[in-house]
Design a protein around this motif. Structure first.
Motif, PDB file in Angstrom:
ATOM      1  N   GLY A   1     -12.595  18.590  13.204  1.00 31.29           N
ATOM      2  CA  GLY A   1     -13.602  19.497  12.700  1.00 31.29           C
ATOM      3  C   GLY A   1     -14.871  19.550  13.510  1.00 31.29           C
ATOM      4  O   GLY A   1     -14.990  18.935  14.569  1.00 31.29           O
ATOM      5  N   MET A   2     -15.809  20.300  12.957  1.00 31.77           N
ATOM      6  CA  MET A   2     -17.102  20.496  13.597  1.00 31.77           C
ATOM      7  C   MET A   2     -18.194  20.491  12.543  1.00 31.77           C
ATOM      8  O   MET A   2     -17.956  20.777  11.371  1.00 31.77           O
ATOM      9  N   ARG A   3     -19.391  20.135  12.980  1.00 23.58           N
ATOM     10  CA  ARG A   3     -20.571  20.188  12.121  1.00 23.58           C
ATOM     11  C   ARG A   3     -21.620  21.025  12.828  1.00 23.58           C
ATOM     12  O   ARG A   3     -21.964  20.772  13.985  1.00 23.58           O
ATOM     13  N   ILE A   4     -22.129  22.017  12.138  1.00 24.67           N
ATOM     14  CA  ILE A   4     -23.187  22.860  12.685  1.00 24.67           C
ATOM     15  C   ILE A   4     -24.499  22.111  12.494  1.00 24.67           C
ATOM     16  O   ILE A   4     -24.965  21.926  11.369  1.00 24.67           O
ATOM     17  N   ASN A   5     -25.078  21.656  13.591  1.00 24.57           N
ATOM     18  CA  ASN A   5     -26.343  20.921  13.512  1.00 24.57           C
ATOM     19  C   ASN A   5     -27.547  21.855  13.486  1.00 24.57           C
ATOM     20  O   ASN A   5     -28.565  21.529  12.887  1.00 24.57           O
ATOM     21  N   HIS A   6     -27.432  22.994  14.155  1.00 23.73           N
ATOM     22  CA  HIS A   6     -28.508  23.985  14.186  1.00 23.73           C
ATOM     23  C   HIS A   6     -27.901  25.359  13.916  1.00 23.73           C
ATOM     24  O   HIS A   6     -27.259  25.932  14.796  1.00 23.73           O
TER      25      HIS A   6
ATOM     26  N   GLY B   1     -21.651  19.336  16.318  1.00 27.40           N
ATOM     27  CA  GLY B   1     -20.971  18.048  16.391  1.00 27.40           C
ATOM     28  C   GLY B   1     -19.473  18.263  16.267  1.00 27.40           C
ATOM     29  O   GLY B   1     -19.024  19.163  15.561  1.00 27.40           O
ATOM     30  N   LEU B   2     -18.710  17.455  16.961  1.00 29.71           N
ATOM     31  CA  LEU B   2     -17.243  17.535  16.917  1.00 29.71           C
ATOM     32  C   LEU B   2     -16.671  16.190  16.524  1.00 29.71           C
ATOM     33  O   LEU B   2     -17.227  15.151  16.860  1.00 29.71           O
ATOM     34  N   TRP B   3     -15.551  16.209  15.830  1.00 38.50           N
ATOM     35  CA  TRP B   3     -14.917  14.955  15.442  1.00 38.50           C
ATOM     36  C   TRP B   3     -13.428  15.180  15.221  1.00 38.50           C
ATOM     37  O   TRP B   3     -12.984  16.303  14.988  1.00 38.50           O
ATOM     38  N   HIS B   4     -12.683  14.104  15.334  1.00 34.84           N
ATOM     39  CA  HIS B   4     -11.284  14.132  14.891  1.00 34.84           C
ATOM     40  C   HIS B   4     -10.855  12.716  14.516  1.00 34.84           C
ATOM     41  O   HIS B   4     -11.407  11.734  14.995  1.00 34.84           O
TER      42      HIS B   4
END
Length: 190
Positions: free
Chosen positions: A24-29, A115-118
């Motif tokens: 997934g991803m997180r929109i920081n801005h 932000g990216l994560w898996h």
């Protein structure tokens, strides 16, 4: 999207190990849409690519959101080998997308806008169970098929135990094979 619920209790028809990838991803801005929209669209493109070629190993997926900032996909794969093969295949979009992302990060162009994560998990047979009540096929069941609950057992312990006889037979066969190999090596040694 508008699947009809299956009345009663069902379970997933999964056999063997289950490979799950959360990515997934997180929109920081929010204002930096030019940085996070390509990431979001890139994931959709990868899912379309995998949907067109079932031999790549993606069995199914679910798109989810954890908050207005965080979006992710739960993916079910045939094997970790197929997951790795897709991730590193030079002819697939994932490899190109990661190369672009890595270059942007090195040049400081991401500026912490997204932000990216898996997370990857392998759940061995006997270490997972599912139940769905009055649900259309969802999650693991959508990826592997649906069975009436009675086929795997009314209780969670019964569903966890599914396949344990096959697993025990395989462990016994592996043990016998190793013992035969050890005996052959010992017999050849002068």
């Amino acid at each position: 999207m508008f699947a009809k619920p299956i009345p009663g209790n069902t379970t997933a028809a999964a056999e063997g190990d289950v490979v799950v990838l959360l990515i997934g991803m997180r929109i920081n801005h929010f204002w930096a849409a030019h940085r996070w929209i390509p990431v979001f669209v890139g994931m959709l493109r990868m899912l379309r690519e995998l949907g067109r070629d079932k031999s790549r190993g993606l069995l199914g997926h679910v798109l989810l959101t954890a908050s207005p900032r965080t979006y992710y996909v739960v993916q079910y794969w045939e094997s970790k080998e197929k997951l790795y093969a897709y991730a590193s295949a030079p002819d697939m979009f994932h490899r190109r997308a990661m190369a672009v992302l890595n270059r942007r990060q090195l040049k400081g162009r991401m500026h912490q806008h997204v932000g990216l994560w898996h997370e990857s998990y392998i759940a061995p047979e006997g270490s997972y169970e599912t139940i769905y009540a009055d649900m259309p096929p969802f999650g693991l069941a959508a990826a592997t098929g649906v069975l009436p609950l009675e086929k795997r057992g009314r209780y969670a312990a019964d569903r966890f135990a599914h396949g344990s006889a096959k697993r025990a037979e395989k462990q016994l066969a592996d043990s016998v094979s190793r013992a035969a190999d050890d005996h052959a090596v010992t017999a050849e040694t002068p």
